[in-house]
Design a protein around this motif. Structure first.
Motif, PDB file in Angstrom:
ATOM      1  N   TYR A  71      -2.144  -1.179   0.595  1.00 16.48           N
ATOM      2  CA  TYR A  71      -1.842  -0.070  -0.314  1.00 16.48           C
ATOM      3  C   TYR A  71      -2.324  -0.398  -1.718  1.00 16.48           C
ATOM      4  CZ  TYR A  71       0.408   3.799  -2.633  1.00 16.48           C
ATOM      5  OH  TYR A  71       0.623   4.931  -3.379  1.00 16.48           O
ATOM      6  N   TYR A  72      -1.866  -1.532  -2.273  1.00 13.69           N
ATOM      7  CA  TYR A  72      -2.298  -1.976  -3.598  1.00 13.69           C
ATOM      8  C   TYR A  72      -3.392  -3.044  -3.544  1.00 13.69           C
ATOM      9  CZ  TYR A  72       2.130   0.095  -5.225  1.00 13.69           C
ATOM     10  OH  TYR A  72       3.179   0.941  -5.486  1.00 13.69           O
ATOM     11  N   ARG A 120       4.857   0.907   2.663  1.00 12.80           N
ATOM     12  CA  ARG A 120       3.470   0.912   2.187  1.00 12.80           C
ATOM     13  C   ARG A 120       2.527   1.521   3.212  1.00 12.80           C
ATOM     14  NH1 ARG A 120       2.662  -4.202  -1.951  1.00 12.80           N
ATOM     15  NH2 ARG A 120       4.772  -4.112  -2.804  1.00 12.80           N
TER      16      ARG A 120
END
Length: 250
Positions: A71-72, A120
């Protein structure tokens, strides 16, 4: 044995470098899989870049596989309140290996517990759906690092492909196969040159195992790695360049 080619870290933050990698692949007739990060380092949310989302849709229509890539893509980002009881986040040597050795603090899914991992995945899938990418070809954890319990989570969600440093998997079918991965590391000169030597020496393993060629956008910033990647792609196209899940069945 078959070969699969992919471009990691596909995000507007690396737009120029991803374009360069795509061009290198196109020159030898390869359509690489694209590992898309929904919100790179918490600063590049795909929702705020509709033009890039449009390009992703065009690439998918053109035949590129699309994979959710974390996700990040950053360890420790936006840690939220604890959710329902579940598997714990990795600790100790496992965490040190993932964050300090195989990545520069970007092994995102080696730094979360099960509740956060599920959130996530939910958030990442939602972002890619809003971008118009309804079909995902798999999930690949940043730095190829995730705890073993993630396979059950991916199986519950129907994912048909994931991978780590040593294997490729079909979580839904409970299948796995050993595979050799060829990729470069450019964080330091020592990593750059050692990975270059490794990729040259590891090529013959393709005679025995399915192979993966993984291009990272940062590779395209180094002339020596651009040259090596062009050579590696010409080597790859000498055999069947296949969809990712085919590696599990090879």
């Amino acid at each position: 044995m078959p070969v699969h080619v992919s471009i990691h870290d596909v995000t507007p933050a690396w737009a120029a470098e991803v374009d360069a990698a795509l061009q290198a692949c196109a020159e030898v007739g390869i359509k690489p899989g694209l590992l898309v990060i929904p919100n790179y380092h918490g600063a590049w949310p795909l929702d705020e870049h509709p033009d890039y989302a449009r390009r992703l849709r065009q690439w998918q229509v053109a035949g590129h596989e699309i994979f959710l890539h974390g996700y990040y893509h950053l360890a420790g980002a936006d840690r939220r309140a604890a959710g329902p009881a579940g598997q714990a986040a990795p600790r100790g040597l496992r965490k040190l290996w993932a964050q300090k050795v195989v990545s520069g603090g970007e092994a995102e899914f080696s730094d979360v517990d099960e509740a956060e991992a599920r959130r996530r995945l939910d958030d990442g899938e939602a972002v890619l759906r809003r971008a118009g990418l309804e079909q995902l070809d798999g999930f690949i954890a940043p730095a190829w690092s995730m705890p073993p319990w993630m396979h059950a989570v991916l199986r519950e969600r129907g994912y048909r492909y994931t991978e780590d440093h040593l294997h490729v998997y079909d979580p839904a079918a409970g299948a796995k196969r050993a595979s050799v991965v060829l990729n470069y590391a450019s964080r330091t000169p020592a990593r750059l040159w050692s990975s270059l030597v490794y990729c040259r020496l590891a090529r013959p393993a393709r005679r025995l195992l399915p192979a993966r060629v993984a291009i990272h956008p940062a590779d395209m910033r180094h002339a020596i790695l651009r040259k090596e990647i062009h050579g590696l792609l010409r080597w790859a196209v000498g055999d069947a360049v296949v969809p990712a899940r085919t590696l599990v069945e090879a």
